[in-house]
Every structure is written in structure tokens, then in C-alpha cells.
Design an enzyme around this catalytic site. Structure first.
Site, PDB file in Angstrom:
ATOM      1  CB  SER A  20      -8.550   0.828   5.621  1.00 19.54           C
ATOM      2  OG  SER A  20      -9.165   2.082   5.710  1.00 19.54           O
ATOM      3  CB  SER A  57      -8.141   3.664   2.831  1.00 18.45           C
ATOM      4  OG  SER A  57      -7.331   2.983   3.762  1.00 18.45           O
ATOM      5  CE  LYS A  69      -3.974   2.018   2.502  1.00 23.35           C
ATOM      6  NZ  LYS A  69      -4.850   1.880   3.676  1.00 23.35           N
TER       7      LYS A  69
END
Lengths: 503, 474
Positions: free
Chosen positions: B146, B122, B40
């Protein structure tokens, strides 16, 4: 304001006074002064408070060379508490008789400033590491300590007016600080000065801080208020960033005058934060209470509470170095005068230069001279180029009468100027500084030669001396010392001159 | 060749990876050799940019690797690229990104359902990259759901471990007390393997728990689960996690199958759940406002000089230009909200109140789990009576719905994006391990089920996850 301050300074002759206690102060009759101090002392740990980066106290280091990613608040970095810093704060707390909190915690204090990279400073707002305590001053006075908290230092920002840019140096950013907050227990600028000096000596003796105001490792903010005797305390103003004991005292005195002047005009003192203009000797408003920033204190979510085991606290307590009061008492017990004890204790910034217990004529005096010479050269004791072997040799020479006190000082100055590795006994021989043995025949004849030379050079003084003016004899002796470049023994010279005068 | 091109097209279509190195860095041999991992974009890598999907860090490359990245490299994993995400991890749909939204790579059987859908957020890029086969495993971060939400929307497995197990050194802070590094993969076994690789104490992270506490959590041995025999396993069904708004999800067949294999299903109540979402947004925003204070455009990141004539009297006035341009709408909103929550007048009513709610939520969980919480002092062995009604794990839907269509409605007028977090924020506030496992389809789109366990009981959670995986796969 500025004029009135200077005016009063002239009127009372000086801003400094030795008047203390409850008898009132000649500078501000009918008023009482209340002072509290917040002292920020850099923790003398090799590492910064929350980063492993080596920290150096040397302010001459090039800017931004001692900065880790954490110090520069790079994304993804996290704090790691340096346990050595905690040890040193605990030593301080113990020395100040504070109550160590088994549980303390770290909070974030938020504000935007160029020298604060993270946008917040980590401090101990809600739960400080130690509370209470006191610092005893001389003359039976004692100042209570409110609390001690651990926090981060900021970087340094300087404004380059010519280029119209702000310059940021993060070398200092993240260095550990102890904030030592006193109760408002001081009653004069001088008492605040004594408190600060005593605290300085204490920090140095426990090794927790260099306590050097000039280099910024000790800084202080003062709270000042005035009131009429018997009336409640007045509104206080805080004066920020005072960086010498002297200026702190002047700042307090100026602030006292300002507040009294306001009150005497029937105006109120506004609670506010003020700065101090050293050149103009006046304080000026930085911000009012209404403008006080909202720091949005928040418990730091990264740092767990600091939990201290009792055994750990006990271990720190059992390894405490001797505190200044105890050192002084011990030195005096060993036979030193209180003045000599003070000299030894002021040598290495409050840490005693080991006194071996052997009382020797002139040893302390020479150390005192050395300190004076070092100060004149802007050197600290640590930077002293003279080795202990050299100083010991020098003291031996003086004690054995091989070198007069005057020659000793000359040699000391020479050694400081030339940073020589030679032993003083060799140097004294090379420089023909060795005192003449008082009993040696050739010595006596050389001394007599100098005395005759002195009397010849000062005929009128010699005549006056012959008529019994004993004060003039000293002038003749002085000339002998000059001619002999300090090698003569002054007492012997006096004897010789007196006998020659009688002849 | 054809396959590679189609993969490339799919990759481009999902917008899951925002950076792939021109030549992949060489991987050393190790237990994860041959495993391709996407990271990420809010996790620092020294050889690839770390933008956090923010204009503020568009050109930022970190000088160091996050500890989790170092551990992956040391274990032989190949870092194939950086995954798209919501800006600084703030969002539930992965639409708040300078790289553009992530498209859900799921291809439903019914062609009519082919309108683009969100991958969730997210960590949408991480979930989509795994789902699209662009990597085997992806690292995400989970602050309030997330990892679990996009895993559920994309039909992959996503683990948010117990807070304090995986190092956060090198993870760009959104909300320090809630942020967790999470692992996404197509199977529970792959998630397990990578989690085990990363599960180490890190002295650089002050919230990384020391080995002693990890040991305490491990002391109660996990029972190896034979998927066909679940006798002795008690699964709690928290009633607050099945609100009226929840559409029909295919969980009943799963629950029936679990019971048929011997698991005991008991209803439990976690009454403080209804306050979780508000408490979460207060705490997360307050910490975000604090953590993001460092982005001032001075030492790194986007710098927008004040226009001529602008007031420069205070540092904040100078920084405001960079921060206004550098942060996106959602981040600005949360920073402002968080700044307010910490202000002197609001602190008690918002921040402290939210912390009290957080404690209630933790207490709720501790009340229902059989295992004592290893973080709450010395465990006293509960007697038989106290064990009544207590459970090994909790099971509930991961999300209130399947992946929402794109473009997402404006969050200014629509609270739906926030409501999606209702089911995931309680475990975040309590710091508990939570695993989302695919549990079938609704309207042709994936549905996830969450397994939540006591703090440190990753083994238990992953064990039940494997059972769910097996049951659903049958």
C-alpha cells in the site's frame, strides 16, 4: 425438575452431606458423581493485564472511571503485557505444582458481546502458561490440575428492565484472570466445595488473587456428570457463573439429581451449557452443544510468544511465600491447637496474622471473636478498625485477669461500634469493666454484695441450691455476672456463692 | 499567489488530502523544521479527524497521537493534513473511500494520455500529496504494498520498512502481523531522513523490536555507496517477479547502467512467490476480520439503531446494522472472508496453510540474502562457498503496470486490482524492507522499481535506492 429437587432435599433432610469417598452417597445410591472445576481468579496486580491503567478491585467505584483507551478498544491501541501479572500467575502455578511452560502464547477468542469491546478476548487457547499439577485437600484427597492460562476479564453488563437498556461498565474490562482448570477428580458437591476453599486459601497465601467470590474476583464454572459404578463416565454438563461456594454445591447437587432423573427415565443427558437459578434451586439450559459458538481462535498477531528464562522462574520459586499447608504445620509445631491455627489462618483471607509464638490464654479466642464480630458487620479483616496495639492491650487485660472474657467481648463490640482510638485499658476503666482483683478485700466484699443480691433476686433457686442442686448454682453465677456487667470472675463468684450457701 | 491558487486547484483535483487544519498547528524547532508532512487517515492524530476513509469513523477524532505522529511533531515537522486512503487500508487503487477516489496528479507530456488515472492504493492520498507538492513527505501504511504501489504509480519514492521498526501505536489495525508505517517523499534522502526520525523502539507497541535486536541488525555496517562505483554490490534479479504478463517496462537501461558501474547482477529464484498472493489475502483478511470486530457503533463510530421489530436477542444482531452501514463493500468482503478463514472447518486449510506458506516465503528470502536474518537467532558467519549466488538486495518492478485508468472496473468481475499486489506481498509476508524508486516512464506514466533487502537492512536498501535514483536521473 424443581419440585423433584426440593422433594429429595426434604427426603434426605439436606442437600449437604458429609459422606465422601467411594462408599457411595446416601443422596444418590447406586450413582457416582464426577465433578471438574474451571476457576477464574482475578490476578491481584495493580495494573490490568495489557494496559497500564490502574485497576482497582473496589466494586463500589463509579462505572467507567477506570478505563483506558485500550480497555475501550479504541482504534490504534495495542496490548502491552504487564509482567507483574505473569509473576503472580507463576507463583500460583508453583503452588499448584504445575509445570511452567517456558514458551506460552496468546490467542484471540472472538465473539460479539456488549461487555467485550474489542470483539475478542485475549486468552491462552493453544499454549497455556502452565500444565499439570495438583491441589491436595484434607483427608488424603488430591485434585489434579489440567492447566493454568492467562486471559482478560470482560466488562460488566447489566440489563435495566424498566428502561429497557443494557448498561455497560468497562472498569473490569481487561483485568487479568488466571483460569485454573481441574481434572474431573471430585466426587461430590462437598468435595468441590473443599477444593474451591482450599484453592481460595492458596491463592490468597501466595498473594496472586483476593479470591473473593462475593465481589467476583473468583468465579467458577463446574462440569458435572453421573455414572453407575464400574461404567464409563457419563455425558457432562457445564454450569456457568457460580458465585459462592454454597451455591456451587447446591447447583452440583441439583444437576446430579436432574441427570439421574433423566437416566432413570431412560433418557440421555445432552452435553450442554447450563445456568443456575439460585432462587428456584435448579439448573437450566443456556445452549446445547450444537449451538456452541465458533470462537474462531487465532494466535494474537500483536503479542509475541511469552518466553520465560529458567533463571526468572527460579527467582519466583525462591521468593515464594509460605504455603497454607506449611503455615498450618508450623503454627501447630509452635504449640497451637489445630482449631487455633485455623482461626489465625482464616484471619486475613488465608494469609496468617503473624503468630509471635507466645501462647496466651484467650488470645486466639479473642481473635476468633473479633472475626465473628467483623463478619456480623460485613467487614473484612483489612477494614477492621481495631489497631494491633489496641488488640494487644485487650489481650493483655484478659490474660492478666484484669478483664474477664465476657467483658473482653463487650469491650471489643464497643470498640467496633464506636471506632474509638482509646486504648482498651482506659476504656475498661471509664466503663467500670475492670474485673475485681480476686484477692483484694474490697473486691471480695463487692463480689459478696453481688452474690447476695443474686441470691435475694432468685429465692427459689437459692433454696434448691441449698438442698444440693448444683446446676442451679450456675444460674446464680449467671445472675452475678449480669449484675456486675461481666466484671466478676465467674469462678470466684461460684466459690463465694457456694460458701455463702453453706453458711 | 497564482502559484498558490494552482496548487490549491491541483490539491482539489487530486482529492489527496481529506482534512487540512484551518490554522496549521505551530511546529517546534527541530531536525525536521520546515518539513511539511501529510499523514494517512488511518494514523491517529488528536487534533484532526482519523476517518480511515470509512463511514464507520466519519466523525471520529482519536484522543491520542500515534507514536509516529508524536515523533514527527517532536522533530519539528509540520502536519499539514490527513491523506485520503482506501477504507482501513484495504485496496490497491484508492477507490474504496468515503472521500472519493484519489486522482493521480501526474501530467504526461502526451496530452492524449490525459484520461484520469488512479493514484494507487491504499496510501493513494499520501503518494498523490507528495507528487502534487502538497507536502514534502507523507506517512502511509503498507500491509501488502500500500505504500510501494501508489509510490510507483505517482512517480515518488516509497519505503515500507522492516516489520517491527516503526511503531504501530496509533495506527488503526488492518492486519496486525503485516501492517507497517511507510514513508513517501520525492527523494530517497527525504525518505531516509524521516525514517531515521521514526526508527525508535516504542514500549507501547508489543511488536516494536527492542534496541538489542536493532543493534544486531546494524552491526554489519552499510557500505557507503558512490553511485559511480558499485563494485562489490550483488543485486539479485528474482525470476518470479518478471511474469509473462508483465508489459515492457524500462528496466533494461537501468540494469545495464548498474552493471556498467560495477554491480554484479545475478538471477535468483524465490519459488514460493507464486503462493504469496493467496497466503496474503487469507492472513490479511483473517486478521482484518478480527481487528475490525471492535467497530460495533457502541463506544465510538457510526451507530445505526436496529429498525423497530428487529431481532435484538444477540449483541451481534444489534451490531450488524451499524457494521453493514458503516463498512464499505471491500471491507465487508474481506471481513467475511477472514471470518470464514478462521472458522473451525476452514482454519486448517486456510489460515494454517497460509502461515506455512508464509514460513516458506521467509525461508526463500533468507536463502538468497548474504546477510543473515537478525531475527533468526545468532548469525553464523557463512563461508565463501555458501556466499556463492547470494545477494545484497533484490531488484524487481514495483507493479505489474502503470497507474490504471479511472473509474476502476468493478472488482467483482475483475481480479486485476488484486493481481497488482503479486509483486509486493512477498516482502510484506517476510517483514522485509522494500523501497520503490521511480525508474522512468512507460507510455508517459511513471514506473517504479523495488529494492528489497534483508530484515533490518534499511541502510543497504536506501543506499541502493540512491544509486537507482542517481542512475535514472542522469
Amino acid at each position: 425438575m424443581r419440585l423433584s429437587c426440593l422433594h429429595r432435599r426434604l427426603q434426605f433432610g439436606r442437600l449437604f452431606s458429609t459422606v465422601t469417598g467411594s462408599h457411595g452417597d446416601r443422596r444418590w445410591p447406586g450413582w457416582e458423581v464426577v465433578v471438574g472445576l474451571e476457576v477464574h481468579a482475578q490476578i491481584k496486580s495493580r495494573s490490568k493485564l495489557f494496559s497500564s491503567k490502574l485497576w482497582t478491585s473496589d466494586p463500589s467505584e463509579p462505572p467507567n472511571t477506570s478505563v483506558s483507551a485500550y480497555d475501550a478498544a479504541f482504534p490504534g491501541t495495542l496490548p502491552r503485557l504487564n509482567p507483574k501479572s505473569v509473576d503472580l500467575v507463576l507463583r500460583t502455578a508453583i503452588a499448584l505444582h504445575s509445570e511452567i511452560q517456558r514458551r506460552s502464547a496468546f490467542d484471540r477468542k472472538h465473539y460479539f458481546y456488549a461487555d467485550l469491546p474489542a470483539g475478542y478476548q485475549i486468552t491462552q487457547h493453544y499454549a497455556p502458561i502452565a500444565t499439570g499439577g495438583h491441589l491436595d485437600l484434607a483427608a488424603g484427597r488430591s485434585v489434579r490440575i489440567k492447566q493454568i492460562q492467562i486471559e482478560q476479564d470482560t466488562g460488566k453488563s447489566t440489563y435495566d428492565a424498566r428502561r429497557r437498556v443494557s448498561l455497560i461498565d468497562l472498569n473490569r474490562a481487561g483485568t487479568g484472570l488466571m483460569e485454573i482448570v481441574s481434572e474431573p477428580d471430585m466426587r461430590s458437591p462437598e468435595e468441590a466445595g473443599t477444593y474451591l476453599r482450599t484453592l481460595q486459601a492458596l491463592l490468597r497465601s501466595v498473594g496472586s488473587s483476593d479470591g473473593n467470590m462475593e465481589q467476583g474476583s473468583l468465579r467458577c464454572d463446574v462440569n458435572v456428570s453421573v455414572n453407575k459404578p464400574g461404567e464409563p463416565l457419563g455425558t457432562r454438563c457445564e454450569i456457568k457463573n457460580l458465585n459462592s461456594v454454597k451455591f456451587m454445591q447446591v447447583a452440583i447437587a441439583c444437576e446430579v439429581f436432574r441427570q439421574i432423573e433423566l437416566l432413570e427415565k431412560g433418557e440421555a443427558v445432552q452435553q450442554e451449557t447450563r445456568g443456575f437459578d439460585e432462587a428456584a434451586a435448579r439448573t437450566f439450559s443456556l445452549r446445547s452443544k450444537e449451538d456452541a459458538p465458533d470462537y474462531r481462535y487465532m494466535p494474537d498477531p500483536n503479542l509475541p510468544p511469552l518466553l520465560l528464562e529458567q533463571a526468572y522462574i527460579d527467582r519466583i520459586r525462591s521468593t515464594m511465600p509460605e504455603l497454607p499447608d506449611a503455615t498450618r504445620a508450623r503454627l501447630i509445631c509452635q504449640g497451637l491447637t489445630s482449631r487455633d491455627a485455623d482461626v489465625l489462618m482464616s484471619v486475613d483471607a488465608g494469609r496468617e496474622v503473624g503468630f509471635d509464638g507466645q501462647l496466651g490464654e484467650g488470645a486466639v479466642a479473642l481473635t476468633h471473636d473479633l472475626l465473628g464480630q467483623l463478619t456480623a458487620r460485613n467487614l473484612t479483616f483489612k477494614e477492621n478498625p481495631i489497631s494491633t496495639g489496641q488488640l494487644g492491650d485487650l489481650i493483655d487485660l484478659v490474660q492478666k485477669g484484669l478483664l474477664t472474657g465476657t467483658s473482653g467481648k463487650t469491650l471489643l463490640r464497643y470498640m467496633l461500634d464506636h471506632r474509638t482510638q482509646e486504648m482498651p485499658s482506659q476504656l475498661a476503666r471509664d466503663m467500670s469493666l475492670l474485673a475485681l482483683p480476686a484477692d483484694a478485700d474490697n473486691g471480695t466484699s463487692e463480689l459478696e454484695g453481688w452474690c447476695r443480691e443474686a441470691m435475694d433476686a432468685l429465692p427459689s433457686e437459692t433454696a434448691a441450691a441449698r438442698q444440693g442442686n448444683r446446676n442451679v448454682v450456675n444460674k446464680l453465677v449467671g445472675r452475678v455476672m449480669k449484675i456486675s456487667r461481666g466484671r466478676a470472675n465467674a469462678l470466684k463468684a461460684k466459690e463465694v456463692i457456694e460458701s455463702m450457701l453453706r453458711a | 499567489m497564482k502559484l498558490a491558487r494552482s496548487l490549491h486547484t491541483r490539491a482539489a483535483k487530486t482529492n489527496a488530502l481529506v482534512y487540512t487544519p484551518p490554522t496549521p498547528p505551530p511546529a517546534r524547532p527541530g531536525p525536521l523544521s520546515g518539513t511539511r508532512v501529510a499523514v494517512k487517515d488511518n494514523i491517529c492524530t488528536r487534533d484532526m479527524p482519523t476517518t480511515c476513509s470509512s463511514e464507520m469513523l466519519r466523525d471520529f477524532t482519536s484522543p491520542f497521537d500515534a507514536t509516529v505522529v508524536s515523533l514527527l511533531r517532536a522533530a519539528g515537522a509540520q502536519i499539514v493534513g490527513k491523506a485520503n486512503c482506501d477504507e482501513f487500508g484495504m485496496g490497491s487503487l484508492n477507490v474504496h473511500s468515503i472521500h472519493g477516489p484519489v486522482l493521480n496528479p501526474w501530467v504526461p507530456r502526451d496530452e492524449h494520455e490525459h484520461a484520469p488515472r488512479s493514484a494507487g492504493g491504499s496510501s493513494g492520498g499520501s503518494a498523490a500529496a507528495v507528487a502534487a507538492g502538497l507536502c514534502d513527505v507523507a506517512l502511509g501504511t503498507d500491509t501488502g504494498g500500500s505504500v510501494r504501489l501508489p509510490a510507483a504509480y505517482c512517480g515518488v519514492v516509497g519505503l515500507k520498512p522492516s516489520y517491527g521498526l516503526l511503531s504501530r501505536w496509533g495506527v488503526v489495525s488492518y492486519s496486525d502481523s503485516l501492517d507497517c508505517v511507510g514513508v513517501l517523499a520525492r527523494s530517497v534522502a527525504d525518505v531516509h531522513k524521516v525514517f531515521a526520525t521514526l526508527n525508535h523502539h516504542d514500549p507501547r507497541d508489543p511488536t516494536s523490536l527492542p534496541p538489542s535486536i536493532r543493534q544486531r541488525a546494524r552491526s554489519a555496517p552499510a557500505r557507503g555507496r558512490d553511485p559511480s562505483d558499485l563494485r562489490g554490490l550483488t543485486i539479485g534479479i528474482p525470476q518470479e517477479y518478471f511474469p509473462a504478463e508483465l508489459p515492457a517496462l524500462p528496466l533494461r537501461p537501468l540494469l545495464r547502467a548498474l552493471r556498467a558501474r560495477g554491480a554484479a547482477l545475478v538471477p535468483v529464484s524465490l519459488p514460493s512467490t507464486r503462493f504469496a498472493l493467496s497466503a496474503y489475502y487469507v492472513i490479511a483478511s483473517a486478521e482484518a476480520g478480527s481487528s475490525l470486530g471492535r467497530f460495533d457503533g457502541v463506544r465510538y463510530g457510526k451507530h445505526v439503531p436496529p429498525p423497530p421489530g428487529a431481532d435484538r436477542a444477540k449483541a451481534s444482531q444489534v451490531y450488524a446494522h451499524s457494521r453493514t452501514k458503516g463498512f464499505g463493500r471491500e471491507v465487508r468482503k474481506r471481513v467475511l472472508l477472514g471470518t470464514y478463514a478462521l472458522s473451525a472447518d476452514a482454519f486448517d486449510n486456510y489460515f494454517l496453510q497460509a502461515q506455512r506458506v508464509r514460513r516458506l516465503i521467509k525461508a526463500d528470502f533468507d536463502r538468497v540474502f548474504l546477510k543473515p536474518n537478525p531475527l533468526r537467532g545468532s548469525p553464523s558467519r557463512s563461508d565463501e562457498r555458501e556466499e556463492e549466488g547470494k545477494v545484497d538486495v533484490l531488484l524487481h518492478p514495483s507493479a505489474m503496470r502503470t497507474a490504471p485508468p479511472l473509474p476502476a472496473p468493478s472488482p467483482a468481475t475483475h481480479l486485476d486490482a488484486y493481481v497488482q499486489d503479486t509483486l509486493t506481498t512477498p516482502a510484506s509476508l517476510a517483514g522485509l524492507p522494500a523501497l520503490s524508486v521511480p525508474a522512468g516512464l512507460a507510455d508517459g506514466w511513471p514506473v517504479g522499481v523495488s529494492v528489497v533487502g534483508q530484515w533490518g537492512d534499511e541502510e543497504g536498501v536506501l543506499g541502493v535506492g540512491r544509486v537507482v535514483e542517481a542512475v535514472v536521473g542522469m
